[in-house]
Design an enzyme around this catalytic site. Structure first.
Site, PDB file in Angstrom:
ATOM      1  N   GLU A 167      -2.465 -14.894  27.457  1.00 45.48           N
ATOM      2  CA  GLU A 167      -1.799 -14.403  26.249  1.00 45.48           C
ATOM      3  C   GLU A 167      -2.735 -13.533  25.430  1.00 45.48           C
ATOM      4  O   GLU A 167      -3.870 -13.910  25.143  1.00 45.48           O
ATOM      5  CB  GLU A 167      -1.327 -15.600  25.411  1.00 45.48           C
TER       6      GLU A 167
ATOM      7  N   THR B 159      -4.269 -11.062  26.296  1.00 39.17           N
ATOM      8  CA  THR B 159      -5.322 -10.464  27.112  1.00 39.17           C
ATOM      9  C   THR B 159      -4.947  -9.070  27.603  1.00 39.17           C
ATOM     10  O   THR B 159      -5.831  -8.297  27.986  1.00 39.17           O
ATOM     11  CB  THR B 159      -5.625 -11.358  28.328  1.00 39.17           C
TER      12      THR B 159
ATOM     13  N   SER C  63      12.788  -9.890  25.329  1.00 38.10           N
ATOM     14  CA  SER C  63      14.121  -9.284  25.297  1.00 38.10           C
ATOM     15  C   SER C  63      14.025  -7.786  25.066  1.00 38.10           C
ATOM     16  O   SER C  63      14.820  -7.016  25.612  1.00 38.10           O
ATOM     17  CB  SER C  63      14.974  -9.940  24.208  1.00 38.10           C
ATOM     18  N   SER C  64      13.065  -7.343  24.259  1.00 39.03           N
ATOM     19  CA  SER C  64      12.930  -5.916  23.967  1.00 39.03           C
ATOM     20  C   SER C  64      12.454  -5.146  25.195  1.00 39.03           C
ATOM     21  O   SER C  64      12.974  -4.068  25.504  1.00 39.03           O
ATOM     22  CB  SER C  64      11.974  -5.702  22.796  1.00 39.03           C
TER      23      SER C  64
ATOM     24  N   ASP D  84       4.582  -7.242  29.575  1.00 40.31           N
ATOM     25  CA  ASP D  84       6.023  -7.475  29.595  1.00 40.31           C
ATOM     26  C   ASP D  84       6.741  -6.514  30.541  1.00 40.31           C
ATOM     27  O   ASP D  84       7.571  -6.921  31.364  1.00 40.31           O
ATOM     28  CB  ASP D  84       6.605  -7.327  28.188  1.00 40.31           C
TER      29      ASP D  84
ATOM     30  N   TYR E   4       0.635  -9.628  14.352  1.00 36.99           N
ATOM     31  CA  TYR E   4       0.261  -9.157  15.684  1.00 36.99           C
ATOM     32  C   TYR E   4      -0.751  -8.023  15.571  1.00 36.99           C
ATOM     33  O   TYR E   4      -1.767  -7.987  16.272  1.00 36.99           O
ATOM     34  CB  TYR E   4       1.518  -8.702  16.431  1.00 36.99           C
TER      35      TYR E   4
END
Length: 405
Positions: A42, A44, A149-150, A194, A246
């Site tokens: 995560e 990374t 989802s994006s 993603d 973020y």
């Protein structure tokens, strides 16, 4: 608790029919792209490190048609009355959002539709002409749940336009196209995790990805063979990658890399953590320590899957969650409760997954214990007064594809 379903099960028919009713003609095709679960690794990705995601069976499906004879405009709509991209601002089901393509800017597009418009913008940046486009979205990837989802929307639209415009871009190039759309047009400073999972995933495997070289390897993750299941626990605490939290983490990682004299934290091994502690402030050091140790946990997880199989990865997942909670600061009370309840009820390992600040946790559980683990999580959430979580079992699915033929 429900099992994941194949994205083709609802078929292309629902979205194609709705497209015809909304736009007055049939679409040129229907494409689907999956959300993803990140097994481990995560934050990374934007540090040029290692990740290990897999594609879901839950998908974003888009019916798309080009309109070359009309003015160059995007018309986009969603069949979901909820927020289809986890933006925090809901789309109205069936209402068309429009934007001109001549001078495409984020401010001219509704927040949820920026994931569609951003792909067109990124293609334009590469010199491709995009005529008028109609897009209808139908998605069952839970929004705001840390399951991308994006990115699923971006990848489905990118694959559709690549085919309809006969661009013949490689999948790895589509990954970068989608990342550019999300980084620059949407304003979320994400890496390639993603989009890579959505465009490159293979059923029954996790994707071991080097985010610097972009080399990828399929790692067998046949859960059923080992009597296991992965339980997703959607806490229903929504998050958004474009949020300030973020971006602050990205900035902290860059500060740490600069102070340590390396291009990215990928280049810092665990042997340099003592030095990092001496020269960095306490908060930046904790952020750096998470990235450095998480990269090592990804490598250890891949080696464990290759040798001992998925029953042996639990302690690595547990350690990953502790690092995200204590060093990276991206967990929340609901995620911690989900992980702790799953661990106490018999999960072999559990961790939050995704960008953090809400979203989902995952637990690797023996199949025979999945119902009991889910019940324990629900009981814990009720006792704490949290919203009832959504729980479902997932398996590694296939990558983005055309589904109407």
């Amino acid at each position: 608790m429900s099992r994941q379903h194949d994205a083709d099960a609802p078929g292309a028919g629902r979205v194609a029919l709705a497209f015809g009713e909304l736009f007055g003609s049939a679409p040129d095709g229907v494409w689907a792209a999956p959300g993803r679960v990140n097994l481990i690794g995560e934050h990374t990705d934007y540090n040029e490190g290692f990740v290990l995601p897999f594609a879901l069976g839950h998908t974003a499906r888009v019916a798309v048609a080009l309109r070359p004879d009309g003015p160059p405009r995007l018309r986009a709509a969603s069949l979901q009355g909820a927020d289809p991209a986890g933006t925090g601002q809901a789309a109205t089901a069936g209402r068309i959002a429009e934007a001109g393509l001549g001078q495409l800017e984020p401010a001219a597009v509704e927040p949820w539709a920026r994931y569609v418009a951003g792909i067109i913008w990124a293609l334009q940046q590469r010199g491709h002409h995009v005529p008028g486009v109609d897009v209808l979205l139908d998605s069952d990837v839970p929004s705001g749940a840390g399951l991308s989802s994006s990115a699923a929307i971006e990848c489905a639209v990118a694959l559709a336009l690549d085919e309809l415009l006969d661009l013949r871009m490689a999948r790895q190039e589509l990954v970068l196209l989608c990342q550019q759309a999300e980084n620059v047009f949407v304003g979320a400073p994400t890496g390639i995790l993603d989009q890579s999972a959505s465009l490159l995933g293979t059923a029954g495997h996790a994707l071991f990805l080097d985010c610097r070289s972009r080399d990828a390897r399929q790692v067998p993750l046949d859960l059923a063979e080992h009597g296991l299941a992965i339980l997703v626990i959607d806490t229903r605490v929504a998050h958004a990658h474009e949020s300030g939290g973020y971006k602050d983490l990205v900035a902290a990682c860059r500060r740490g890399a600069a102070a340590l004299g390396v291009p990215a934290l990928r280049d810092v091994g665990t042997e340099r953590l003592a030095e990092a502690r001496r020269i960095l402030d306490a908060d930046t050091f904790r952020r750096v320590r998470h990235i450095v140790t998480e990269n090592q946990r990804v490598l250890d997880t891949v080696a464990t899957l290759d040798t001992a199989g998925p029953r042996a990865i639990g302690p690595l997942l547990d350690a990953s969650h502790a690092s995200m909670r204590d060093d990276f600061g991206i967990s929340c009370d609901e995620l911690d409760a989900a992980v702790e309840a799953a661990q106490q009820a018999g999960a072999l390992g559990a961790r939050m997954t995704g960008g953090g600040f809400g979203g989902s946790a995952i637990a690797v559980v023996p199949v025979e214990d999945a119902t009991a683990v889910a019940a324990a999580v629900r009981h814990r959430f009720a006792a704490e007064g949290y919203l009832a979580p959504d729980l479902f079992v997932v398996e590694p699915g296939d990558a983005a594809r055309r589904i109407d033929r």
